[in-house]
Scaffold this active site. Sequence first.
Site, PDB file in Angstrom:
ATOM      1  N   CYS A   1      46.889 -14.082 -15.346  1.00  0.00           N
ATOM      2  CA  CYS A   1      45.641 -13.618 -15.970  1.00  0.00           C
ATOM      3  C   CYS A   1      44.394 -14.253 -15.388  1.00  0.00           C
ATOM      4  CB  CYS A   1      45.684 -13.895 -17.472  1.00  0.00           C
ATOM      5  SG  CYS A   1      47.205 -13.369 -18.263  1.00  0.00           S
TER       6      CYS A   1
ATOM      7  N   HIS B   1      38.695 -15.919 -23.451  1.00  0.00           N
ATOM      8  CA  HIS B   1      39.939 -15.295 -23.010  1.00  0.00           C
ATOM      9  C   HIS B   1      40.494 -14.426 -24.134  1.00  0.00           C
ATOM     10  CE1 HIS B   1      43.379 -14.704 -20.486  1.00  0.00           C
ATOM     11  NE2 HIS B   1      44.210 -15.210 -21.363  1.00  0.00           N
TER      12      HIS B   1
ATOM     13  N   GLU C   1      42.117 -21.831 -27.792  1.00  0.00           N
ATOM     14  CA  GLU C   1      40.833 -21.692 -27.101  1.00  0.00           C
ATOM     15  C   GLU C   1      39.673 -22.113 -28.004  1.00  0.00           C
ATOM     16  OE1 GLU C   1      38.331 -18.574 -24.287  1.00  0.00           O
ATOM     17  OE2 GLU C   1      40.040 -17.832 -25.445  1.00  0.00           O
TER      18      GLU C   1
ATOM     19  N   LYS D   1      38.276  -8.216 -24.895  1.00  0.00           N
ATOM     20  CA  LYS D   1      39.610  -7.608 -24.789  1.00  0.00           C
ATOM     21  C   LYS D   1      39.922  -6.758 -26.016  1.00  0.00           C
ATOM     22  CE  LYS D   1      41.958 -10.997 -21.794  1.00  0.00           C
ATOM     23  NZ  LYS D   1      40.880 -11.980 -21.635  1.00  0.00           N
TER      24      LYS D   1
ATOM     25  N   HIS E   1      43.934  -6.080 -22.131  1.00  0.00           N
ATOM     26  CA  HIS E   1      44.186  -7.166 -21.181  1.00  0.00           C
ATOM     27  C   HIS E   1      44.683  -6.572 -19.872  1.00  0.00           C
ATOM     28  CE1 HIS E   1      44.979 -10.917 -19.472  1.00  0.00           C
ATOM     29  NE2 HIS E   1      45.687 -11.500 -20.416  1.00  0.00           N
TER      30      HIS E   1
ATOM     31  N   PHE F   1      49.308 -17.564 -17.945  1.00  0.00           N
ATOM     32  CA  PHE F   1      50.672 -18.090 -17.953  1.00  0.00           C
ATOM     33  C   PHE F   1      50.837 -18.971 -16.713  1.00  0.00           C
ATOM     34  CE2 PHE F   1      53.119 -14.576 -20.491  1.00  0.00           C
ATOM     35  CZ  PHE F   1      52.491 -14.991 -21.637  1.00  0.00           C
TER      36      PHE F   1
END
Length: 409
Positions: A159, A298, A309, A330, A335, A395
Amino acid sequence: MKTLVAITGIGLISPLGNQLDEVFAKLMDGVSGIRRLACDQTGCKPAVVGAVDFDPANWFTRLQLSGVDRVSQMAVAAATQALDDAALALPEDKEQVGVYVGCAMGGSTALDKGFQNFYQTGTRVSPLSVIASMANAPAGHISMRFGITGPSVNYSVACASSAIALGEAMRAIRNGEIRQAIAGGAEAMLLPGIINAWQSMQVLASPEGDHPEQACRPYDKTRSGLVLAEGAAFLILERLDDAMARGARIYATLDGYACRSDAAHITKPDVAGQVRTMRAAMADAGLTPQQIAYCNSHGTATQVGDVVECEALQQIWGEGTPGLQVSATKSMHGHLLGATGGLEAAITALALHHHQLPPTANCQQPDENCRVQHVFGKGVAAPQLQAAISNSFAFGGSNASLVLQAWPR
């Protein structure tokens, strides 16, 4: 003195549309481009996705399309739009131009078709499958389309891919390696096998009855997960003095970038790692947290990720993040994995240009564990907005943050 880098063009192929003004207006109104997946393939389970309306015939001839995966088609289209938007004539010495792309999954459509031919129908696998599915194929096709002979590279960092592509392009311009860059990302993986793999991880949002557009709900108590999306987003980066000399419209400047690793867990995000990344990006820009008023977070709408976050933001800006407003776009575009950082950087640049903050949509019951200054529902005016940060946390524990500033200062 540090070379400043301007953003002078933006091109988008997104679930919210392909025209900048249209996309930003929808974002400000809290309009979602997320829809129920239309799928007639065997094994396709109910899902919601951010799919794009895209006709490659507008960008490629039938002959050109041979061996060009959907991800490369959208990348070329968005890059072309970005160049047109920048009104940039590439220099005669195209070694001074770079192509920096973030693409995490490569040509998934070509791979999927190859597997179907081999395992299901027993038909011939196309000899073009390999070149169509390469992760760096979008970068190669952009370079060939415009005859660019400078760096042509792909970053595959889940990502964070296109945020890193933008940051590395900025560094190359700063260091004098190139003068201009086409930088961003593309992703096209809305296929039953891939969606099913994500469903098996139990991180995808549940279909929402008659309102699939509300499926992605970052920071809401009832959030059920992320929504996979496809698309492409590219920005034109160039030396600020060059942009000013040619009278270019400047959306914003890209002033700070950092990439750091959690080194903690392959999927679970880490507060300390995110804090390190944001602090390093701000230091690179020469700014303090107090000078940054907006964060395009994010914000994927997972139970763990949203809280982590927000905790990271609180560690830097304080309880409730006074002075920093936060939103997760998002919620409206989904995403795009490797392309998300590029799209969200573009949105952040537009927010600075228009002095308006897009919201987080669909959050009706804010989670008390996500204590930041949210922009909920619809966008708000921000006449004093001068600096913003865009976060991409991947990830593998790979984090990237970009710091942008309004222009003129």
